[in-house]
Write a protein that holds these residues in place. Sequence first.
Motif, PDB file in Angstrom:
ATOM      1  N   GLU A   8       1.630  14.969  11.249  1.00 53.73           N
ATOM      2  CA  GLU A   8       1.602  14.724   9.850  1.00 53.73           C
ATOM      3  C   GLU A   8       0.525  13.699   9.396  1.00 53.73           C
ATOM      4  N   ARG A  11      -2.055  16.247   8.805  1.00 51.80           N
ATOM      5  CA  ARG A  11      -1.939  17.056   7.735  1.00 51.80           C
ATOM      6  C   ARG A  11      -2.589  16.445   6.588  1.00 51.80           C
ATOM      7  N   MET A  12      -1.842  15.145   6.473  1.00 48.15           N
ATOM      8  CA  MET A  12      -2.273  14.433   5.192  1.00 48.15           C
ATOM      9  C   MET A  12      -3.850  14.265   5.332  1.00 48.15           C
ATOM     10  N   SER A  16      -6.526  15.290   2.107  1.00 45.59           N
ATOM     11  CA  SER A  16      -7.359  14.324   1.792  1.00 45.59           C
ATOM     12  C   SER A  16      -8.877  14.863   1.990  1.00 45.59           C
ATOM     13  N   ALA A 324       5.646   2.912   5.495  1.00 41.27           N
ATOM     14  CA  ALA A 324       4.502   3.087   6.431  1.00 41.27           C
ATOM     15  C   ALA A 324       4.162   2.076   7.257  1.00 41.27           C
ATOM     16  N   ARG A 326       1.790  -0.162   9.891  1.00 41.31           N
ATOM     17  CA  ARG A 326       0.364  -0.544  10.084  1.00 41.31           C
ATOM     18  C   ARG A 326      -0.364   0.660  10.964  1.00 41.31           C
ATOM     19  N   ARG A 327       0.333   1.309  11.815  1.00 38.04           N
ATOM     20  CA  ARG A 327      -0.431   2.165  12.703  1.00 38.04           C
ATOM     21  C   ARG A 327      -0.416   3.540  11.931  1.00 38.04           C
ATOM     22  N   ASP A 328       0.710   3.974  11.070  1.00 37.38           N
ATOM     23  CA  ASP A 328       0.822   4.995  10.270  1.00 37.38           C
ATOM     24  C   ASP A 328      -0.495   5.030   9.584  1.00 37.38           C
ATOM     25  N   ILE A 329      -0.850   3.965   8.723  1.00 37.25           N
ATOM     26  CA  ILE A 329      -2.154   3.989   7.944  1.00 37.25           C
ATOM     27  C   ILE A 329      -3.276   3.954   8.759  1.00 37.25           C
ATOM     28  N   GLN A 332      -3.769   7.533  10.171  1.00 40.61           N
ATOM     29  CA  GLN A 332      -3.934   8.310   8.895  1.00 40.61           C
ATOM     30  C   GLN A 332      -5.374   8.513   8.513  1.00 40.61           C
TER      31      GLN A 332
END
Lengths: 408, 224
Positions: A8, A11-12, A16, A324, A326-329, A332
């Motif tokens: 995901e 994909r994001m 971007s 979200a 921290r690790r998601d950010i 990303q």
Amino acid sequence: MGRRSLWESARMSFRSIAGSPVRSGLTALGVMIGVASVISLVALGRGAQQEVAGNLQQLGSNLLMVYSGEPRGTALVRTNTSNIRPTLTQTDLEAIRDAGPDLVNLAAPASTSNAQLQFENRNAAVTVTGTTPEYPEIRNFRPVYGAFFDQSHVDARSSVVAIGMQVYRELFDAGTDPIGRTIRINGASFVVTAVMEEKGTAAQDNSVLIPISTYQRRISGDSAYAMIAVQAADSSVMRDLQAVIEENLLRLHRMPSMDGADFYVVNQLDLLATVEGVAGTFTLMLASIAGISLIVGGIGIMNIMLVSVTERTREIGVRMALGARRRDITVQFLTEAVLIAVAGGIIGIAIGIAGSWAAFRFARIASEVTITSVLMAFGFSLLVGLFFGGYPAWRASRLNPIEALRYE
Amino acid sequence: MIHLDMVGKAYQMGSETVHALRNVNLTIESGDYIAVIGPSGSGKSTLMNIVGCLDTATHGRYTLADHEVARLSGDRLAEVRNATIGFVFQTFNLLPRLSARENVELPLIYAGMSKSDRRKRSEVMLRRVGLEDRMRHKPNELSGGQRQRVAIARALATSPAVLLADEPTGALDTHTGLEIMRLLEDLNTEGTTLILVTHDHELAMRAHREIRLRDGEIVHEEIR
């Protein structure tokens, strides 16, 4: 972090990157140029290395040269030995041949000097080499037409000659059969028995070969040999063979050590190692210079990613409010940096390969793109993305969600 | 559901300690509809941030659905926000590059839901707010009211127990604002706890319970 959320994030990041193609392209450009220059410069270095090594191999395989006198430079093959006082004897030659089939394959004595050639009203300045029938095999320099002289010619001190391709062209009209024709070397008559293959170097193409016995009587007037060309049984025994030759010849010459000895041995393997070492250093230097541009590309990525994090502060805040971690950010933004770097890397590799192909195609500059350099360039662009994307991604993940949401 | 016990928030501003919130005792039951009202600087934003798990209190205890929130790590807080709290902002805070549907799917991604489940769920949510024919539209192709509906659908996506609406009508005209309020109140009727943060008395009047803040303290509380 599951596989799904990593996908995901990717994909994001794709979205971007695709959302601002010009910026992403310009950001990737730095890495692209860096990788392209690494690939093509390493290819160039490798090409040069291969070419030099190839030239050295052309001189003969597993070649050792024993020279009279004290060491003079590191040239493997000398084209003129008339200024060397010959110290190598028939006994030395036999001692070398007696080193055994495990060590030595073939050995041939040789002396070389400049000579004037004459056929009818034509002249040519050439080098004349006196040697034995083993020489063509040892030096990888074979007749293409006619037959090289054999041992009976050596024993009989026959006046026969094998001529280089360039000599043939200078003395004879194209298409003329030279076999059986008589030419004069420094005024003495010789019958042509062979034309040697073209090697592309004047040292061989502009030379003639005669029996060593004939050479000693007609040209040098000396019974010693200026040099002995030796073909080792295998590349793995070249250093052993060199040691055995040095030991035996020191004993025969009644000398204590190679210091001050009246002969010396040049080993093709050592020369090859030296040449490859120099070329390797050269390649490494080129790669390092190119590597610097890769780092500059990485700094470009970091710069843009920092701007991007600032611009998207509010987005980060929203994502955090929606759950979200921290690790998601981090993932990303890191994915975004790595994708840009790797995309730049892949395009850079393509440009680099195309560039070295073009250099060869249009400028005949030898270059060799190796799978190692491609993998390394790819790996480095990945590392550049991770390293230079790491800080901006970390900054993004450290944002306070409240302040990020309030950011205008 | 929500229980605040002597909750306070203090900042260090140079050598001075500023109390943005002090001694707040508040219990909100599941299914409540409560308005938090007060002028700017009264501490209502701070209260909302603490209740919404975006910030942690410096004093007192806060329990949300049996979690002692002050003790949770940043990542656990994120998970609690994701599962328990739905945010509706004054300025909608939709991500401009994503379609309505993708905006609604965002919290579901962080919840780890599969793509096909997300698609189904986002469709149900957008249908619930009456935007089933606008799913592919980007925020800039939608009107203000429609944008806030998308934001509400997004807030509802993970079926949170609490809907935290911060001036949800602040950027809308009266008529559209009223529609949004009705939507939020419908959701409350269906069981979602609704916390409305506003400085608009008229709007606050609609809630079942009203809390007035001033200078970081609860100065008035009434139940209708």
